[in-house]
Design a protein around this motif. Structure first.
Motif, short mmCIF file in Angstrom:
data_model
loop_
_atom_site.label_atom_id
_atom_site.label_comp_id
_atom_site.label_asym_id
_atom_site.label_seq_id
_atom_site.Cartn_x
_atom_site.Cartn_y
_atom_site.Cartn_z
N GLN A 12 19.07 -12.33 25.14
CA GLN A 12 18.59 -13.19 23.98
C GLN A 12 17.60 -12.25 23.23
O GLN A 12 16.51 -11.79 23.81
CB GLN A 12 18.10 -14.38 24.78
CG GLN A 12 17.79 -15.54 23.75
CD GLN A 12 17.43 -16.75 24.30
OE1 GLN A 12 18.36 -17.42 24.72
NE2 GLN A 12 16.10 -17.12 24.19
N GLY A 13 18.07 -11.98 21.98
CA GLY A 13 16.92 -11.45 21.08
C GLY A 13 17.08 -10.03 21.08
O GLY A 13 16.52 -9.05 20.49
N TYR A 14 18.22 -9.41 21.85
CA TYR A 14 18.57 -7.91 21.91
C TYR A 14 20.12 -7.84 21.48
O TYR A 14 21.07 -7.73 22.06
CB TYR A 14 18.26 -7.53 23.43
CG TYR A 14 16.78 -7.54 23.77
CD1 TYR A 14 16.06 -6.41 23.55
CD2 TYR A 14 16.48 -8.54 24.58
CE1 TYR A 14 14.95 -6.38 24.05
CE2 TYR A 14 15.03 -8.43 24.84
CZ TYR A 14 14.23 -7.64 24.75
OH TYR A 14 12.86 -7.52 25.17
N PRO A 15 20.31 -7.49 20.03
CA PRO A 15 21.47 -7.67 19.51
C PRO A 15 22.16 -5.87 19.69
O PRO A 15 21.27 -4.76 20.12
CB PRO A 15 21.46 -7.74 17.94
CG PRO A 15 20.06 -7.32 17.76
CD PRO A 15 19.02 -7.36 19.25
N PRO B 86 16.42 -4.49 26.87
CA PRO B 86 15.28 -4.14 27.92
C PRO B 86 15.98 -3.48 28.95
O PRO B 86 16.91 -3.63 29.58
CB PRO B 86 14.82 -5.40 28.53
CG PRO B 86 16.18 -6.38 28.12
CD PRO B 86 16.94 -5.88 26.98
N LEU B 87 14.78 -2.50 29.57
CA LEU B 87 15.27 -1.77 30.56
C LEU B 87 15.31 -2.53 32.06
O LEU B 87 14.82 -3.61 31.96
CB LEU B 87 14.54 -0.33 30.58
CG LEU B 87 14.93 0.53 29.39
CD1 LEU B 87 14.00 1.69 29.57
CD2 LEU B 87 16.25 0.80 29.42
N PHE B 88 15.36 -1.81 33.23
CA PHE B 88 15.34 -2.38 34.40
C PHE B 88 14.56 -1.54 35.47
O PHE B 88 14.00 -0.41 34.94
CB PHE B 88 16.61 -2.51 34.93
CG PHE B 88 17.39 -1.30 34.71
CD1 PHE B 88 17.66 -0.34 35.90
CD2 PHE B 88 18.38 -1.25 33.75
CE1 PHE B 88 18.36 0.65 35.85
CE2 PHE B 88 19.24 -0.15 33.71
CZ PHE B 88 19.03 0.93 34.79
N TRP B 89 14.62 -1.99 36.60
CA TRP B 89 13.75 -1.61 37.64
C TRP B 89 12.10 -1.27 37.37
O TRP B 89 11.78 -2.17 36.86
CB TRP B 89 14.43 -0.11 38.07
CG TRP B 89 13.92 0.27 39.49
CD1 TRP B 89 13.86 -0.17 40.52
CD2 TRP B 89 13.79 1.68 39.72
NE1 TRP B 89 13.59 0.59 41.48
CE2 TRP B 89 13.32 2.00 41.11
CE3 TRP B 89 13.79 2.91 38.83
CZ2 TRP B 89 12.99 2.99 41.59
CZ3 TRP B 89 13.62 4.16 39.57
CH2 TRP B 89 13.16 4.35 40.80
N LYS B 90 11.69 0.11 37.47
CA LYS B 90 10.38 0.27 37.25
C LYS B 90 10.15 0.21 35.66
O LYS B 90 8.95 0.34 35.23
CB LYS B 90 9.94 1.45 37.92
CG LYS B 90 9.81 1.44 39.28
CD LYS B 90 9.29 2.71 40.02
CE LYS B 90 9.16 2.50 41.55
NZ LYS B 90 8.60 3.74 42.11
N PHE B 91 11.05 0.24 34.92
CA PHE B 91 10.95 0.32 33.49
C PHE B 91 11.23 -1.02 32.88
O PHE B 91 11.51 -0.99 31.67
CB PHE B 91 11.84 1.55 32.91
CG PHE B 91 11.72 2.82 33.40
CD1 PHE B 91 10.46 3.61 33.11
CD2 PHE B 91 12.29 3.34 34.74
CE1 PHE B 91 10.39 4.87 33.69
CE2 PHE B 91 12.44 4.67 35.37
CZ PHE B 91 11.12 5.32 34.60
N ARG B 92 11.02 -2.13 33.70
CA ARG B 92 11.48 -3.41 33.09
C ARG B 92 10.61 -3.91 31.71
O ARG B 92 10.95 -4.76 31.07
CB ARG B 92 11.46 -4.45 33.87
CG ARG B 92 10.45 -4.81 34.72
CD ARG B 92 10.44 -5.67 35.97
NE ARG B 92 9.43 -6.05 36.66
CZ ARG B 92 8.93 -5.31 37.70
NH1 ARG B 92 9.71 -4.33 38.06
NH2 ARG B 92 7.66 -5.41 38.32
N ASN B 93 9.35 -3.16 31.74
CA ASN B 93 8.87 -3.67 30.68
C ASN B 93 8.89 -2.85 29.25
O ASN B 93 7.87 -2.63 28.44
CB ASN B 93 7.17 -3.44 30.93
CG ASN B 93 6.78 -4.46 32.14
OD1 ASN B 93 7.16 -5.37 32.19
ND2 ASN B 93 5.85 -4.05 33.17
N PHE B 94 9.81 -1.83 29.33
CA PHE B 94 10.08 -0.90 28.15
C PHE B 94 11.30 -1.44 27.56
O PHE B 94 12.38 -2.06 28.29
CB PHE B 94 10.44 0.41 28.78
CG PHE B 94 9.08 1.08 29.27
CD1 PHE B 94 8.47 1.90 28.43
CD2 PHE B 94 8.88 0.93 30.32
CE1 PHE B 94 7.39 2.58 28.71
CE2 PHE B 94 7.58 1.53 30.97
CZ PHE B 94 6.97 2.52 30.01
#
Length: 842
Positions: A678-681, A729-737
């Motif tokens: 949602q919000g990531y095209p 959005p990324l995942f694992w330890k980079f989920r805030n990126f």
């Protein structure tokens, strides 16, 4: 008495025949009405109720084109689009409880509380939408509207403020560069855009409803902070009669408004460095935006600034004489005043300043042959919108002026050698172009007759003035040994002044015949005082929602589109003449030299012999939502025109401006879009096209090619074009990126070849630049620091290090013939954004 009875019978018979004919004419229209409405009570009866929804932004500005869905017990029962006065009127509603869902691109979705409808009553509901912004406060991201608009027949693509911020396009300080990622749009090496195969002069550019194309030539020269934009909408076909004088398409810029909250941000306030011939300053491109209330709920402001300092180093040139330094600034001030409910006045002032030292240097052009350039642009506008009994009146007035000065670094001749350019730049010039414009648009209250009719009518008047002065130094062509081959001398005219008065009017009807059928029919009239021509442009388009479940929409349309008088081209006939002397023609060494050949050249204009450029643009398309919410769009566009202006050689060295040039563009385009989250095209588009003309050589005082006119591909023809961009959005330890990327691949542009005399050898059909490719990945993280919201991004521009040349040695007598040069290189970019203070928790 008998005669009187006979006359009476004839009158009754004629009346009956008239009634029968009217019935037969109205019957098809009556059959277009939904059967469910036949014989039902009219709105306002005691049996049914009514909801009138008014949609506006946070400041009370009415919003047109918003999607309003009426739900009951969680199920959608009706959908409407708001009128220009922001109203969606739902009638014939059974008493009960309803929920209203409102969506509009660029705004967050809004859902109303339950609305209770009583029989025989009208319930007014006001819904305020909040614009999508990226500042300190955190707003829940809700689903955006479907990209398929069932009531939009035009071939239209929008780039929102979020897209502009997220797409890692080259030189993000210049919003024009993001347009290269709009499906079907081609950007040339100068950053100018080409829509539907048109020249950039054939594109009509708007800023909040005002024309902002360069007044004399039509290029998109206006700069402003990309963070101040709400969206950019591009239309290439089936656009309405409201828009005239732009046969290629429309680029419509919409700026964000201030509201009752103070908002501010800043971007790229840290300079960057480059590793070219050592470590050097690269650029500094600070920009900022501030908005807020002056008087709450009454008067708001927004101010934006974009600055730039660049140092461009050409590694092929010698040290100390290899750099181009430039600076620019773009500042926008806007005020918006709600004078009374439904009456909004907006005033704005835009200032662009630009200076460049050593402009034009390249691998083939040293500093001595460059020039200094200064450009000033001022734009002042005033617009009023008044809502009157569910009608909207819009009035606007503006003044736009641009001045450009070019100054060579010396007064010597400009020398063309087989391998490079030498001497001094030949042209000293100053040009000033002004546009004084006024317009009115009147959106009438919808008429509910055989469906829903939204009539719009309007008028406009523009006064264009182009003044200039120029002087040209001699042009010399020499061979590798330094022998003079050709010399061009100019006879200058000290000053010229051109003007035209453009007036126009239009009428447009948007007819919603049934809930799934929309027909737009309109016509416009334009008059141009330079040629004295009256122009008529009928247009028609329609869209049908064939399947509601899959949102399958079919659209088609055809229209006539004209261009304006291009005073930049006309000015060639008022800037003097030249004498071209070939001093040593190619010959066998055993043969005597051929006597010099002298060719005078003068450019003439006769406005009475010119027709206005006229294009027929027809297209068809289909849109559909597939499983997994993948949206697909397929369009075919055919744009063919004649009476395009170009100088054509006559006898005795005369070049006459004529209207015999014909251009054509045909394209098939497919676009896929999916929100990965949602919000990531994610967007992927492919266009197969051809842009051709029967005259590809633009003869002018400043084009030193000689030869016969040739047909072939236009300079910006790119038969294959792939565009893609997305964010996730990324995942694992980079989920805030957040990861984002952009990809652009296209066929190389065509070019012509010449010999050492500057004579045409091969036309543009014979050679092309290598294919252009760039892949630009980036990673960004938003974070809080000391009570403020920040965003840091790092990316790699052109990660594949593709050469992407922009210059070619096209001289067949040069030892480096067909060598390509450019500035394409892998670049590590960083961006820091200051998004404002985090609101305190109550």
């Amino acid at each position: 008495m008998i005669g009187a009875r006979t006359a009476l019978r004839r009158n009754l018979s004629a009346m009956a025949e008239s009634i029968r004919l009217r019935f037969l004419l109205l019957l098809p229209l009556f059959l277009l009405l939904p059967p469910s409405t036949w014989g039902q009570p009219q709105p306002g009866s005691a049996q049914y109720g009514q909801i009138e929804v008014t949609v506006m932004d946070q400041n009370g500005q009415l919003i047109s084109g918003a999607s309003v869905q009426l739900q009951r017990n969680g199920n959608p029962i009706a959908n409407l689009r708001t009128t220009p006065t922001g109203i969606a009127d739902f009638r014939q509603l059974s008493p009960g409880s309803y929920v209203i869902l409102v969506e509009r691109q660029g705004f967050y979705t809004a859902r109303s509380e339950a609305a209770e409808v009583a029989a025989g009553e009208k319930l007014p509901v006001e819904v305020r939408l909040q614009a999508v912004r990226e500042y300190g406060e955190q707003v829940e991201v809700t689903a955006q509207p479907s990209p398929i608009d069932p009531e939009q027949p035009a071939v239209s693509t929008s780039i929102t403020a979020t897209d502009i911020s997220n797409i890692p396009y080259p030189s993000t300080r210049d919003y024009r560069n993001v347009l290269a990622f709009v499906p079907g749009v081609v950007a040339d090496v100068n950053g100018q855009i080409h829509l539907a195969g048109s020249s950039t002069q054939e594109v009509q550019d708007y800023l909040d409803g005002f024309e902002v194309s360069q007044p004399a030539g039509g290029t998109l020269a206006v700069r402003l902070n990309p963070d101040s934009l709400r969206k950019i909408e591009v239309r290439t076909s089936r656009y309405s009669a409201r828009f005239g004088k732009g046969s290629g398409g429309i680029a419509d810029l919409e700026v964000q408004d201030g509201d009752n909250k103070f908002r501010y941000n800043a971007t790229d306030f840290v300079p960057t460095v480059q590793i070219v011939k050592g470590i050097h300053f690269n650029n500094w491109t600070p920009r900022g935006y501030v908005s807020g209330p002056i008087v709450r709920d009454k008067l708001w402001f927004d101010v934006s600034h974009e600055g730039e300092e660049d140092l461009n180093i050409v590694k092929q040139l010698p040290d100390g004489a290899d750099s181009n330094f430039l600076w620019r600034t773009a500042d926008l001030l806007r005020l918006r005043w709600n004078a009374t409910p439904g009456n909004v006045i907006t005033a704005s002032a835009l200032v662009n300043l630009f200076h460049s030292d050593n402009s034009g240097i390249s691998a083939l052009t040293p500093v001595s042959a460059s020039f200094n350039e200064d450009t000033n642009l001022y734009l002042f506008t005033l617009k009023e919108q008044a809502s009157i009994a569910q009608s909207l009146l819009e009035l606007g007035a503006g003044f736009h002026t641009t001045r450009t000065d070019t100054l060579p670094l010396g007064n010597g001749p400009n020398i063309f050698l087989p391998t490079q350019v030498a001497g001094n730049f030949y042209l000293t010039s100053r040009g000033t172009s002004d546009r004084t414009q006024g317009f009115s648009n009147f959106f009438l209250k919808p008429i509910k007759k055989f469906g829903n009719h939204q009539f719009t009518l309007g008028a406009s008047v523009d006064r264009i003035v182009f003044d200039g002065t120029s002087s040209r130094s001699p042009i010399l062509f020499e061979d590798a040994s330094g022998a003079l081959l050709r010399q061009i001398n100019f006879q200058d005219v000290p000053f010229f002044s051109l003007s035209t008065l453009e007036s126009g009017a239009y009428l447009q009807d948007k007819w919603s015949a049934r809930e799934r059928i929309t027909v737009e029919a309109g016509a416009r009239w334009d008059h141009d005082s330079f040629t004295g021509r009256d122009l008529y442009s009928p247009r028609m388009a329609a869209s049908v929602l064939a399947a509601r479940a899959s949102e399958t929409k079919i659209s088609a349309g055809i229209g006539i589109y004209h261009d304006r008088s291009n005073l930049s081209i006309v000015s060639e006939g008022f800037q003097g003449s030249s004498v071209d002397e070939f001093l040593r023609l190619p010959s066998n060494p055993q043969q005597p030299l051929v006597p010099p050949q002298v060719l005078p050249a003068s450019f003439l204009v006769n406005p009475s012999q010119l027709a206005m450029p006229r294009f027929t643009n027809w297209s068809g398309g289909i849109e559909r939502r597939f499983p997994w919410n993948i949206y697909a769009k397929l369009d075919y566009i055919s744009r063919h025109g004649n009476h395009v202006w170009a100088y054509e050689p006559q006898s005795a060295g005369v070049f006459l401006l004529q209207d015999r040039k014909t251009d054509l563009y045909d394209a098939a385009q497919i676009t896929l879009r999916k929100d990965l989250k949602q919000g990531y095209p994610f967007v992927l588009a492919y266009t197969r096209s051809r842009a051709r003309s029967n005259e590809t050589i633009g003869f002018s005082l400043d084009n030193f090619i000689t030869g016969n006119q040739l047909g072939g591909p236009l300079d910006w023809d790119a038969p294959n074009l792939v565009q893609s961009w997305g964010t996730t959005p990324l995942f694992w330890k980079f989920r805030n990126f957040d990861f984002s990327y952009s990809v652009l691949w296209r066929s190389g542009f065509p070019f012509s070849t010449v010999d050492q005399f500057g004579r045409l050898v091969d036309g543009p059909a014979a050679h092309r630049f290598p294919s252009f490719f760039t892949l630009n990945p980036a990673i960004e993280r938003k974070f809080n620091f000391h009570g403020y919201r920040w965003a840091a991004r790092i990316g790699i521009e052109n990660i594949t290090n593709s050469a992407n040349p922009v210059t070619v040695d096209n001289n067949v007598d040069s030892p480096t013939f067909l060598s390509f040069f450019g500035q394409g290189r892998r670049t590590l970019n960083g961006r820091i954004r200051f998004l404002g203070k985090i609101p305190s928790t109550p």
